[in-house]
Design an enzyme around this catalytic site. Structure first.
Site, PDB file in Angstrom:
ATOM      1  N   TYR A 144      60.567 -36.703 -13.177  1.00 40.01           N
ATOM      2  CA  TYR A 144      59.305 -36.111 -12.787  1.00 40.01           C
ATOM      3  C   TYR A 144      58.602 -35.541 -14.015  1.00 40.01           C
ATOM      4  O   TYR A 144      57.281 -35.989 -14.031  1.00 40.01           O
ATOM      5  CB  TYR A 144      59.614 -34.961 -11.668  1.00 40.01           C
ATOM      6  CG  TYR A 144      58.663 -34.137 -11.381  1.00 40.01           C
ATOM      7  CD1 TYR A 144      57.440 -34.455 -10.614  1.00 40.01           C
ATOM      8  CD2 TYR A 144      58.726 -32.743 -11.754  1.00 40.01           C
ATOM      9  CE1 TYR A 144      56.455 -33.658 -10.345  1.00 40.01           C
ATOM     10  CE2 TYR A 144      57.543 -31.861 -11.149  1.00 40.01           C
ATOM     11  CZ  TYR A 144      56.468 -32.147 -10.668  1.00 40.01           C
ATOM     12  OH  TYR A 144      55.455 -31.720 -10.145  1.00 40.01           O
ATOM     13  N   ILE A 174      54.853 -23.254  -6.732  1.00 34.86           N
ATOM     14  CA  ILE A 174      53.849 -22.651  -5.775  1.00 34.86           C
ATOM     15  C   ILE A 174      54.415 -22.300  -4.472  1.00 34.86           C
ATOM     16  O   ILE A 174      55.149 -23.042  -4.018  1.00 34.86           O
ATOM     17  CB  ILE A 174      52.707 -23.701  -5.671  1.00 34.86           C
ATOM     18  CG1 ILE A 174      52.317 -24.475  -6.754  1.00 34.86           C
ATOM     19  CG2 ILE A 174      51.637 -23.225  -4.560  1.00 34.86           C
ATOM     20  CD1 ILE A 174      51.350 -23.469  -7.656  1.00 34.86           C
TER      21      ILE A 174
HETATM   22  C1  AKB Z   1      59.348 -28.568  -8.667  1.00 36.52           C
HETATM   23  O1  AKB Z   1      60.059 -27.866  -8.664  1.00 36.52           O
HETATM   24  O2  AKB Z   1      59.547 -30.001  -8.891  1.00 36.52           O
HETATM   25  C2  AKB Z   1      57.602 -28.514  -8.447  1.00 36.52           C
HETATM   26  C3  AKB Z   1      57.130 -28.109  -9.760  1.00 36.52           C
HETATM   27  C4  AKB Z   1      57.376 -26.912 -10.765  1.00 36.52           C
HETATM   28  O3  AKB Z   1      56.427 -28.837 -10.628  1.00 36.52           O
HETATM   29  N1  AKB Z   1      57.578 -27.482  -7.609  1.00 36.52           N
END
Ligand code: AKB
Length: 323
Positions: A144, A174
């Site tokens: 990610y 968030i």
């Molecule tokens: C996650 O935990 O993957 C997301 C972020 C911090 O981008 N909430």
């Protein structure tokens, strides 16, 4: 002056749901098109102008831009950190190809503005973890984070090479009560409030002293709209801005909740998400966003906790949240 027509991609997610409402309030329902890979979100059905869209389908994306004379795109569709580790290839495909489809369609169709959400996940183990600066070592370890960092670079490239007005924020975790998040490492900070509101105990997948940067949803919406409405000359960072509001640990949220519910109990059972959290900043320096376009958050932990618990108390939680 002609009103902009806005396309949200991933509109039924945690941020998309509330951003859609906020944009409808500003531009009017007829000018906001909510799209998502899911056909229906019960809570939004009938309230929005909806188009089904898989962001990997570049042809349909182009058709929707033409059909609705779209002038601005908010691209919110992504696989988050924890889910991404379960299926890295799919996360890379959706996050990367989806972003390139949006940028390319925006360039071809002369879109005026594009919004791309990035994340604290773009930072990694070599990053200074406390008060992480805007520019520093990155080296993310999750797929990610890698895809978001690559996405930031693509955004800046499209700005420099094609003059596309792309704007982006690095969101912290968030917290919100309207639509639950899915597949993130910071999700515990939402789950904990739902459990408290349901008068249940909470088992946390992070250690009690794991600090992460966080933000309450009204501030996240405000940050997004403030950035998107800022004069172009003030948006000096074209990869992505650090934005933050607070930093806390699971133990500190539990203490804040206990001020309202003294019997609330939390236990700790760290899993693979601990390693992800340990690679991220504990707090964020967002002074560049403050200086460039006047970012200023409203909520701290105490104010957010009071608001979350008040709103959750009014909801039929067993129906909307599946533990
Ligand atoms: C996650 O935990 O993957 C997301 C972020 C911090 O981008 N909430």
């Amino acid at each position: 002056m002609q009103t902009d027509n806005i396309l949200l991609i991933g509109a039924f997610g945690q941020i998309g749901t509330e951003l859609t409402e906020a944009l409808q309030g500003i531009y009017g329902d007829a000018h906001v098109i909510a799209s998502d890979i899911r056909r229906t979100a019960p809570e939004q059905a009938g309230k929005v102008h909806f188009e089904q869209l898989n962001v990997l389908d570049a042809k349909r994306l182009g058709e929707l831009i033409d059909k609705h004379k779209i002038t601005q795109i908010y691209h919110l569709a992504a696989v988050l950190s924890a889910s991404g580790e379960q299926d890295p290839m799919f996360a890379w495909q959706l996050n990367m190809d989806g972003t390139i489809n949006v940028l390319e369609a925006a360039r071809e169709k002369g879109i005026k503005k594009v919004y791309f959400p990035s994340s604290i996940a773009v930072f990694g183990k070599d990053t200074p973890r406390h008060n992480t600066p805007q520019n520093t070592f990155m080296n993310p370890s999750t797929i990610y984070g890698i895809s978001k960092l690559a996405g930031e670079r693509w955004c800046e490239y499209y700005f420099n090479r094609y003059g596309l007005d792309v704007r982006s924020l690095r969101y912290p975790g968030i917290i919100s009560y309207k639509t639950p998040p899915g597949g993130g490492t910071t999700d515990y900070a939402v789950d904990i409030y739902y459990k408290a509101a349901m008068r249940k105990n909470f088992e946390c997948f992070l250690k009690e002293d794991t600090y992460l940067p966080m933000m309450y949803m009204p501030d996240a919406i405000k940050a997004t709209l403030d950035l998107m409405h800022a004069e172009a000359g003030k948006v000096k960072i074209r990869n992505s801005y650090n934005v933050s509001a607070m930093s806390f640990s699971p133990k500190e949220v539990a203490v804040a909740i206990r001020k309202h519910q003294p019997n609330f109990k939390v236990s700790y059972k760290p899993d693979f998400r601990q390693q992800i959290a340990d690679s991220w900043p504990t707090s964020f320096d967002d002074s560049v966003a403050r200086a460039d376009w006047g970012w200023k958050p409203t909520y701290d932990l105490e104010a957010m906790t009071a608001d979350m618990l008040t709103n959750l108390a009014e909801m039929a939680l067993e129906e909307v949240y599946d533990f």
